[in-house]
Design an enzyme around this catalytic site. Structure first.
Site, PDB file in Angstrom:
ATOM      1  N   GLU A  24      74.410  57.333  22.170  1.00 10.79           N
ATOM      2  CA  GLU A  24      74.953  56.852  20.899  1.00 10.79           C
ATOM      3  C   GLU A  24      74.378  57.646  19.738  1.00 10.79           C
ATOM      4  O   GLU A  24      75.104  58.156  18.892  1.00 10.79           O
ATOM      5  CB  GLU A  24      74.674  55.363  20.728  1.00 10.79           C
ATOM      6  CG  GLU A  24      75.302  54.790  19.461  1.00 10.79           C
ATOM      7  CD  GLU A  24      75.204  53.281  19.371  1.00 10.79           C
ATOM      8  OE1 GLU A  24      75.449  52.756  18.266  1.00 10.79           O
ATOM      9  OE2 GLU A  24      74.887  52.614  20.379  1.00 10.79           O
ATOM     10  N   ALA A  38      78.333  48.205  22.007  1.00 12.56           N
ATOM     11  CA  ALA A  38      78.429  46.782  21.678  1.00 12.56           C
ATOM     12  C   ALA A  38      79.531  46.079  22.467  1.00 12.56           C
ATOM     13  O   ALA A  38      80.071  45.069  22.010  1.00 12.56           O
ATOM     14  CB  ALA A  38      78.642  46.577  20.174  1.00 12.56           C
ATOM     15  N   GLU A  69      78.408  44.904  28.463  1.00 12.71           N
ATOM     16  CA  GLU A  69      76.992  44.553  28.407  1.00 12.71           C
ATOM     17  C   GLU A  69      76.625  43.206  29.031  1.00 12.71           C
ATOM     18  O   GLU A  69      75.576  43.098  29.675  1.00 12.71           O
ATOM     19  CB  GLU A  69      76.526  44.580  26.947  1.00 12.71           C
ATOM     20  CG  GLU A  69      76.542  45.965  26.349  1.00 12.71           C
ATOM     21  CD  GLU A  69      76.325  45.923  24.840  1.00 12.71           C
ATOM     22  OE1 GLU A  69      75.335  46.513  24.381  1.00 12.71           O
ATOM     23  OE2 GLU A  69      77.139  45.306  24.136  1.00 12.71           O
ATOM     24  N   ARG A 118      72.254  49.475  26.865  1.00 14.20           N
ATOM     25  CA  ARG A 118      73.175  48.413  27.274  1.00 14.20           C
ATOM     26  C   ARG A 118      72.586  47.010  27.030  1.00 14.20           C
ATOM     27  O   ARG A 118      71.609  46.608  27.662  1.00 14.20           O
ATOM     28  CB  ARG A 118      73.480  48.599  28.755  1.00 14.20           C
ATOM     29  CG  ARG A 118      74.673  47.843  29.276  1.00 14.20           C
ATOM     30  CD  ARG A 118      74.913  48.243  30.708  1.00 14.20           C
ATOM     31  NE  ARG A 118      76.200  47.781  31.215  1.00 14.20           N
ATOM     32  CZ  ARG A 118      76.717  48.151  32.383  1.00 14.20           C
ATOM     33  NH1 ARG A 118      76.041  48.980  33.162  1.00 14.20           N
ATOM     34  NH2 ARG A 118      77.884  47.699  32.789  1.00 14.20           N
ATOM     35  N   ARG A 129      69.211  42.165  17.108  1.00 17.91           N
ATOM     36  CA  ARG A 129      70.012  41.540  18.168  1.00 17.91           C
ATOM     37  C   ARG A 129      69.127  40.812  19.172  1.00 17.91           C
ATOM     38  O   ARG A 129      69.571  39.834  19.789  1.00 17.91           O
ATOM     39  CB  ARG A 129      70.894  42.570  18.875  1.00 17.91           C
ATOM     40  CG  ARG A 129      71.933  41.934  19.785  1.00 17.91           C
ATOM     41  CD  ARG A 129      72.883  42.941  20.381  1.00 17.91           C
ATOM     42  NE  ARG A 129      74.034  43.215  19.565  1.00 17.91           N
ATOM     43  CZ  ARG A 129      75.228  42.619  19.715  1.00 17.91           C
ATOM     44  NH1 ARG A 129      75.388  41.685  20.638  1.00 17.91           N
ATOM     45  NH2 ARG A 129      76.242  42.953  18.954  1.00 17.91           N
TER      46      ARG A 129
END
Length: 775
Positions: free
Chosen positions: A238, A517, A719, A348, A316
């Site tokens: 990413e 995501a 995920e 992940r 998160r």
């Protein structure tokens, strides 16, 4: 004749046969343009200190060397950070902040020449002691790489004070290397007028485009990033692809010829970030019935030398510190700590797995403290009922189905009968102990950075009825291209053989979000459908005028179009529309609705919906060695209306095994000098075929369409399955606990390597002996 809908059919991956035959083209398989040179990075040999001098004369004189690049050769910005902090230089200039930090790049005629030349550099350092983990970072003052987050709901102090019982503890949760089969790689091809084409193995083509443009000092319109497929990404591509693409492009601009950069596996693992490891400190208030009254927790993370994505990752973790459980009063704080290690990054689950592991430790602690069965404690603390649907970030859980998923899985896998049989076995077995656990998952779907929740697509319909499809999502083996193609095929009523899936490129669909995501199908499927609907509306308007029918009398059917009382082939309608000068190309766009997030207030609606699942795992451990086997796993997972059950089951199986590896065998080790010692498959142990559960049953939750208006009412599946593997960690804990008749919480940290399992067995045995001695 009506045929089975394409969406929802268990069709094979579009590249499955090419994968098996070795015909799938990755960046390293692209036929190299004439004159392609090869780059290699020169890396620091210390983890912390100052670079006093760098002698590259021997490098420059080595056979085949064409150029050596340092920060002084960058015409634009010496920065590739994905945040506004600008704290990640391409090449270090003075400060050395982790072992393996790039200092220079050497470009040579061959890859071997570049590699050998890079080793000839002579660097002089002023070395300082590195901070390598959460403990050392805290001891040095706890410098943070980014602003921490606090989530709070209710009066935590009062909740703890009023709780009949309280406990506190800490849990260590290890990191994980992405270990994608295709390493980081980039091939940069210079064009005229300063243009640059980069073939990059990246999940975020637009970010790579912006980074390359900034490093070269040109506009984004001069840079094109193309990605046909990756050999795995898992979050590791990413932001981490930025470095390799920028160096290749910089070298290509310098030399005026194509340049490829493909690091060895060892260098890849040394240079790139990993999953964040965490230490969770917690205090819990609860009662004798196993109901949690209050939770106060701090989630400290080893973030590495720069911010990278540590802010949103640690955010998160807090978003998922509840998993499926309602805490009447809760306070959660993140502590993103700077260390002299690689800059940890997306992986992940993006912090969610670490948050959930902590939640399951809370449940486990309460269960052992009260003598209740852990599954019963899980049930008693589930979201549900009046006043018990508000998350720590103040979003309402409107689709809570975890209880139903748990009930169905418990029944179908005969959990209680097996649990009784395991307890009976353990009473008769002095060495081998078995364990079983059933854990749920509630995972929020959407980027917490709200602006990333958008996607674009481009659809061309040609006059022969074939369709070219392009969108901003990237394919890393997860089947995104296949799923979106199914959406387009069904929209037009044509076969998949009529759809051409084209490589993701910033030259066709701009300003794309990362494929991350778990949002790839949600975002790109809806964008592609939007483009299809635009074209269909034009075709309907044309057909209504041409055949003098009302628009509502026109319908797209499999392979044909009904126009009033008669039907024509799709291709015939397309040809007629072209002759009438009807536009047969359209862009599509989608932005996720309903989501918003106020980080400073710690309140909002960051997730469009939740995906659910549950797994029951059974293990056997050897109490003399700590070795273990995963005997059986049963999974029930919520995909809504699955776009492709075959691909979704593959994602569930793969995600589970990857999560199992993270929690059991995959251990990252740095020595006291800050050198990564687990930098190859010889020292870093990912799961292999023999590690898979001996019995592995996976089922999709049926008749459970997404309540939100997603693409065909499906749910994300990238995920969430990884966190189902927490059941393996809990099953190992259950097996360890049997040594002490389930009276003591084993407090098994992750990864639960055989050494840690053996330590936990000895610890529980000692507690049992001490208790018996005291009585």
């Amino acid at each position: 004749m009506e045929t089975r809908p394409i969406v929802g059919s268990p069709l094979k991956h579009d590249s499955a046969e090419k994968h098996v035959a070795g015909e799938a083209v990755y960046v390293d398989d692209i036929l190299e343009p004439a004159g392609t040179a090869h780059a290699c990075l020169g890396l620091s040999s210390i983890a912390h200190g100052r670079l006093l001098s760098l002698d590259l004369s021997a490098v420059e004189a080595a056979p085949g060397v064409l150029a050596v690049l340092t920060a002084a050769d960058i015409p634009g910005e010496n920065d590739i950070s994905s945040t506004h902090k600008h704290d990640e230089p391409v090449f270090a200039t003075e400060a050395i902040l982790h072992h393996g930090q790039p200092l220079f790049a050497v470009i040579a005629e061959t890859r071997e020449q570049a590699r050998h030349a890079a080793a000839l550099a002579k660097a002089e350092y002023e070395e300082a002691a590195p901070l390598l983990d959460v403990a050392s970072a805290r001891a040095a003052g706890g410098e943070l790489v980014t602003e921490p987050l606090k989530l709070e709901r209710g009066d935590v102090a009062a909740g703890l004070a009023a709780s009949p019982r309280r406990l506190n503890g800490a849990m260590a949760i290890g990191g994980q290397d992405h270990f994608y089969l295709e390493s980081q790689i980039a091939l940069a091809v210079p064009g005229e007028d300063g243009d640059m084409l980069v073939h990059s193995s990246t999940q975020h083509p637009s970010e790579v485009q912006h980074m390359v443009a900034a490093v070269l000092g040109v506009g984004a319109h001069a840079v094109t990033i193309e990605v046909r497929r990756m050999g795995g990404g898992f979050g590791g591509k990413e932001t981490q692809a930025n470095l390799f693409a920028c160096v290749a492009a910089l070298a290509a601009r310098k030399l005026g010829r194509p340049v490829k950069l493909r690091p060895d596996r060892d260098d890849d693992m040394v240079i790139t970030g990993k999953r964040h490891d965490f230490v969770v400190d917690y205090e819990i208030g609860f009662d004798d019935d196993g109901r949690i009254h209050a939770v106060d927790a701090v989630y400290a993370a080893r973030c590495g030398w720069n911010a990278d994505l540590s802010g949103p990752v640690t955010d998160r973790a807090l978003f998922h510190m509840d998993n499926c459980y309602f805490y009447p009063a809760v306070r959660a704080r993140s502590e993103p700590l700077r260390t002299h290690t690689v800059s940890n990054t997306a992986f992940r689950g993006f912090g969610g797995p670490q948050g959930m592991v902590g939640a399951e430790r809370f449940i486990e602690e309460v269960a052992y403290a009260t003598g209740l069965d852990p599954l019963e404690v899980r049930r008693r603390n589930l979201y549900g009922g009046e006043g018990r649907l508000t998350t720590p970030y103040h979003q309402q859980v409107e689709d809570m189905i975890a209880g139903e998923v748990i009930d169905e899985l418990e029944r179908d896998c005969h959990y209680r009968e097996r649990q009784r049989a395991i307890r009976a076995f353990n009473r008769e077995s002095p060495v081998i102990k078995r364990g079983i656990a059933l854990t749920p998952v509630k995972f929020g779907i959407s980027f917490t950075a709200t602006w990333y929740n958008q996607a674009g697509a481009l659809v061309h319909v040609y006059t022969d009825g074939t369709v070219a499809l392009n969108h901003g999502g990237t394919e890393m083996g997860q089947g995104l291209y296949q799923k979106v193609a199914q959406v387009v095929a069904q929209a037009f009523g044509i076969g998949l053989d009529r759809i051409r899936i084209t490589a993701t490129t910033t030259g066709k669909v701009p300003n794309t979000s990362a494929t991350a995501a778990s949002s790839g199908s949600d975002l790109n499927g809806m964008a592609a459908l939007d483009a299809c609907e635009t074209i269909k509306q034009r075709l309907v308007a044309f057909a209504a005028e041409r055949w003098q029918e009302a628009p509502e009398a026109i319908a797209f059917l499999p392979g044909r179009v009904r126009i009033g009382a008669h039907e024509i082939a799709f291709v015939e309608l397309v040809k007629a529309a072209y002759m009438a000068r009807v536009q047969l190309s359209a862009t599509g766009f989608y932005a996720t609705p309903k989501i918003h997030w106020d980080r400073k207030a710690g309140r909002g609606h960051p997730f469009y919906y939740f995906a659910y699942g549950a797994a029951a795992s059974e293990v056997a451990i050897d109490t003399l060695t700590g070795e273990y086997k995963v005997e059986r796993v049963d999974i029930l997972h919520d995909c809504g209306n699955s776009l492709n059950p075959a691909i979704d089951k593959g994602q569930i199986e793969g995600g589970f095994v990857q999560g199992m590896g993270w929690l059991t065998t995959e251990e990252l080790v740095w020595d006291e000098k800050g050198r990564l010692r687990t930098h190859a498959p010889s020292t870093y142990k990912i799961p292999v075929a023999s590690d898979r559960p001996r019995i592995f049953n996976v089922a999709l939750l049926e008749n459970a369409p997404n309540r939100e208006h997603t693409i065909h009412r499906s749910k994300a599946v990238g995920e969430p399955p990884l966190m189902l593997a927490i059941s393996v960690l809990q099953a190992l804990s259950d097996a360890v606990a049997s040594v002490g008749d389930h009276r003591f919480c084993p407090k098994l940290d992750a990864p639960a390597t055989p050494e840690r399992v053996l330590d936990a067995v000895e610890r529980v045995r000692a507690l049992a002996a001490a208790t018996e001695g005291a009585s």
